[in-house]
Design a protein around this motif. Structure first.
Motif, mmCIF file in Angstrom:
data_model
loop_
_atom_site.group_PDB
_atom_site.id
_atom_site.type_symbol
_atom_site.label_atom_id
_atom_site.label_comp_id
_atom_site.label_asym_id
_atom_site.label_seq_id
_atom_site.Cartn_x
_atom_site.Cartn_y
_atom_site.Cartn_z
ATOM 1 N N ALA A 42 0.829 -1.213 0.000
ATOM 2 C CA ALA A 42 0.000 0.000 0.000
ATOM 3 C C ALA A 42 0.860 1.258 0.000
ATOM 4 O O ALA A 42 0.557 2.232 -0.707
ATOM 5 N N LEU A 43 1.941 1.237 0.759
ATOM 6 C CA LEU A 43 2.805 2.413 0.818
ATOM 7 C C LEU A 43 3.579 2.609 -0.481
ATOM 8 O O LEU A 43 3.847 3.747 -0.881
ATOM 9 N N VAL A 44 3.937 1.531 -1.145
ATOM 10 C CA VAL A 44 4.579 1.658 -2.450
ATOM 11 C C VAL A 44 3.624 2.337 -3.429
ATOM 12 O O VAL A 44 3.999 3.252 -4.170
ATOM 13 N N ARG A 45 2.365 1.921 -3.421
ATOM 14 C CA ARG A 45 1.376 2.552 -4.307
ATOM 15 C C ARG A 45 1.156 4.010 -3.914
ATOM 16 O O ARG A 45 0.992 4.888 -4.777
ATOM 17 N N SER A 46 1.135 4.280 -2.636
ATOM 18 C CA SER A 46 0.965 5.654 -2.160
ATOM 19 C C SER A 46 2.108 6.538 -2.651
ATOM 20 O O SER A 46 1.894 7.680 -3.087
ATOM 21 N N ALA A 47 3.331 6.005 -2.575
ATOM 22 C CA ALA A 47 4.491 6.764 -3.047
ATOM 23 C C ALA A 47 4.400 7.016 -4.551
ATOM 24 O O ALA A 47 4.740 8.108 -5.036
ATOM 25 N N GLY A 86 -3.249 13.964 10.416
ATOM 26 C CA GLY A 86 -2.632 14.281 9.136
ATOM 27 C C GLY A 86 -1.919 13.087 8.539
ATOM 28 O O GLY A 86 -0.772 13.180 8.108
ATOM 29 N N THR A 87 -2.608 11.959 8.487
ATOM 30 C CA THR A 87 -1.976 10.699 8.092
ATOM 31 C C THR A 87 -1.504 10.692 6.642
ATOM 32 O O THR A 87 -0.669 9.883 6.266
ATOM 33 N N GLY A 88 -2.017 11.608 5.815
ATOM 34 C CA GLY A 88 -1.533 11.746 4.447
ATOM 35 C C GLY A 88 -1.689 10.465 3.649
ATOM 36 O O GLY A 88 -2.760 9.877 3.552
ATOM 37 N N GLY A 89 -0.574 9.982 3.082
ATOM 38 C CA GLY A 89 -0.598 8.760 2.292
ATOM 39 C C GLY A 89 -0.462 7.489 3.101
ATOM 40 O O GLY A 89 -0.297 6.411 2.520
ATOM 41 N N LEU A 94 -0.578 3.473 8.580
ATOM 42 C CA LEU A 94 -0.705 2.074 8.160
ATOM 43 C C LEU A 94 0.296 1.179 8.887
ATOM 44 O O LEU A 94 -0.012 0.023 9.207
ATOM 45 N N VAL A 95 1.479 1.706 9.153
ATOM 46 C CA VAL A 95 2.476 0.936 9.906
ATOM 47 C C VAL A 95 1.999 0.726 11.342
ATOM 48 O O VAL A 95 2.150 -0.359 11.910
ATOM 49 N N LEU A 118 -6.680 5.731 0.829
ATOM 50 C CA LEU A 118 -6.519 4.888 2.018
ATOM 51 C C LEU A 118 -7.743 4.013 2.250
ATOM 52 O O LEU A 118 -7.619 2.830 2.593
ATOM 53 N N SER A 119 -8.922 4.572 2.062
ATOM 54 C CA SER A 119 -10.146 3.790 2.259
ATOM 55 C C SER A 119 -10.199 2.599 1.318
ATOM 56 O O SER A 119 -10.559 1.479 1.722
ATOM 57 N N LEU A 120 -9.814 2.806 0.073
ATOM 58 C CA LEU A 120 -9.805 1.708 -0.890
ATOM 59 C C LEU A 120 -8.741 0.676 -0.547
ATOM 60 O O LEU A 120 -8.970 -0.536 -0.685
ATOM 61 N N GLU A 121 -7.589 1.135 -0.096
ATOM 62 C CA GLU A 121 -6.507 0.213 0.245
ATOM 63 C C GLU A 121 -6.876 -0.713 1.401
ATOM 64 O O GLU A 121 -6.584 -1.902 1.381
ATOM 65 N N VAL A 122 -7.510 -0.165 2.435
ATOM 66 C CA VAL A 122 -7.767 -0.956 3.641
ATOM 67 C C VAL A 122 -9.100 -1.706 3.573
ATOM 68 O O VAL A 122 -9.392 -2.512 4.461
ATOM 69 N N GLU A 123 -9.867 -1.456 2.515
ATOM 70 C CA GLU A 123 -11.205 -2.053 2.406
ATOM 71 C C GLU A 123 -11.171 -3.574 2.506
ATOM 72 O O GLU A 123 -12.027 -4.194 3.139
ATOM 73 N N GLY A 124 -10.187 -4.173 1.872
ATOM 74 C CA GLY A 124 -10.135 -5.626 1.850
ATOM 75 C C GLY A 124 -9.371 -6.248 2.988
ATOM 76 O O GLY A 124 -9.173 -7.482 3.008
ATOM 77 N N TRP A 125 -8.915 -5.459 3.930
ATOM 78 C CA TRP A 125 -8.117 -6.001 5.029
ATOM 79 C C TRP A 125 -8.970 -6.659 6.110
ATOM 80 O O TRP A 125 -8.450 -7.366 6.963
#
Length: 242
Positions: A42-47, A86-89, A94-95, A118-125
């Motif tokens: 997720a962080l790689v995609r965020s970057a 201010g969690t940003g990306g 996430l860590v 972020l919402s889309l990234e964590v949706e499937g967790w």
């Protein structure tokens, strides 16, 4: 996760009151092992989307682990209730979730693109304890669902000390801690004047240097925050308390 960047020499670690931290009983490699593969991805995609700035993702994760180390040292346990301002990306948020998945974690940011990502990234967790909130900290601090509800508030690059303290203090329960990333270089005590912190119910706790690279200021909530704080949206930034 043990392949992450080699240890770098940092600034002078001789500042008064400074405590060097590698999470006491945990080595850096042990901390890295607590970060799940889905968080790294997720962080790689965020970057790639430009949400994390220029620091390499591996170093961003190490920096985030400094929040984990400082918090667990301050509390002597893993926190149950955390908000990342201010969690940003997604750093450190996430860590933090990967390391404290059993507790509630709120990722707060005012930017629509970042919170949608972020919402889309964590949706499937499948984590009911992880919440992405788009909004302003000043409003959150006056909402009964959040005011005085958190054991920990983290802030990586939320704003200047006076703004961060005013927005974080109302969210903390008494006994909780605020962990703030500090700029590179020697610690400056003048950044956190004790008399102004006391107005918010905060007191200085410890300064931490994580892996000789990253600095953190820990503050503790010692009394209730007066009802007048936080001030209206935008006022803390326009007229910071210090």
């Amino acid at each position: 996760m043990g392949e992450y960047g080699s240890r770098a020499d940092g600034p002078d670690d001789s500042s008064p009151g400074l405590r060097r931290t590698v999470a006491s009983e945990q080595t850096l490699d042990q901390l890295r092992a607590r970060v799940g593969a889905e968080v790294v991805s997720a962080l790689v995609r965020s970057a790639e989307l430009g949400f994390l700035g220029g620091m390499p993702v591996a170093e961003q994760i190490d920096h985030s682990l400094g929040f984990v180390a400082a918090t667990e040292r301050a509390l002597d346990h893993r926190p149950s209730n955390v908000v990342d301002l201010g969690t940003g990306g997604g750093v450190p948020g996430l860590v933090l979730h990967s390391c404290w998945s059993e507790g509630r974690l709120v990722l707060l940011d005012g930017n629509q693109r970042r919170t949608e990502f972020l919402s889309l990234e964590v949706e499937g967790w499948g984590s009911a304890s992880l919440e992405v909130v788009r909004g302003r900290a000043e409003e959150m601090g006056r909402d009964d669902r959040y005011r005085h509800r958190f054991e920990v508030v983290t802030a990586r690059s939320f704003g200047p000390p006076g703004v961060t303290a005013e927005c974080a203090a109302p969210l903390l329960s008494i006994g909780g801690v605020m962990v703030v990333s500090e700029p590179p270089g020697a610690f400056e005590a003048s950044r956190w004047p004790e008399d102004r912190l006391a107005e918010l119910g905060l007191s200085l706790d410890t300064r931490e240097r994580f892996d000789h690279r990253f600095g953190f200021q820990v503050l503790r909530k010692t009394s209730g925050t007066p009802d007048r704080y936080p001030r209206r949206v935008g006022i803390p930034s326009k007229r910071p308390l210090f």
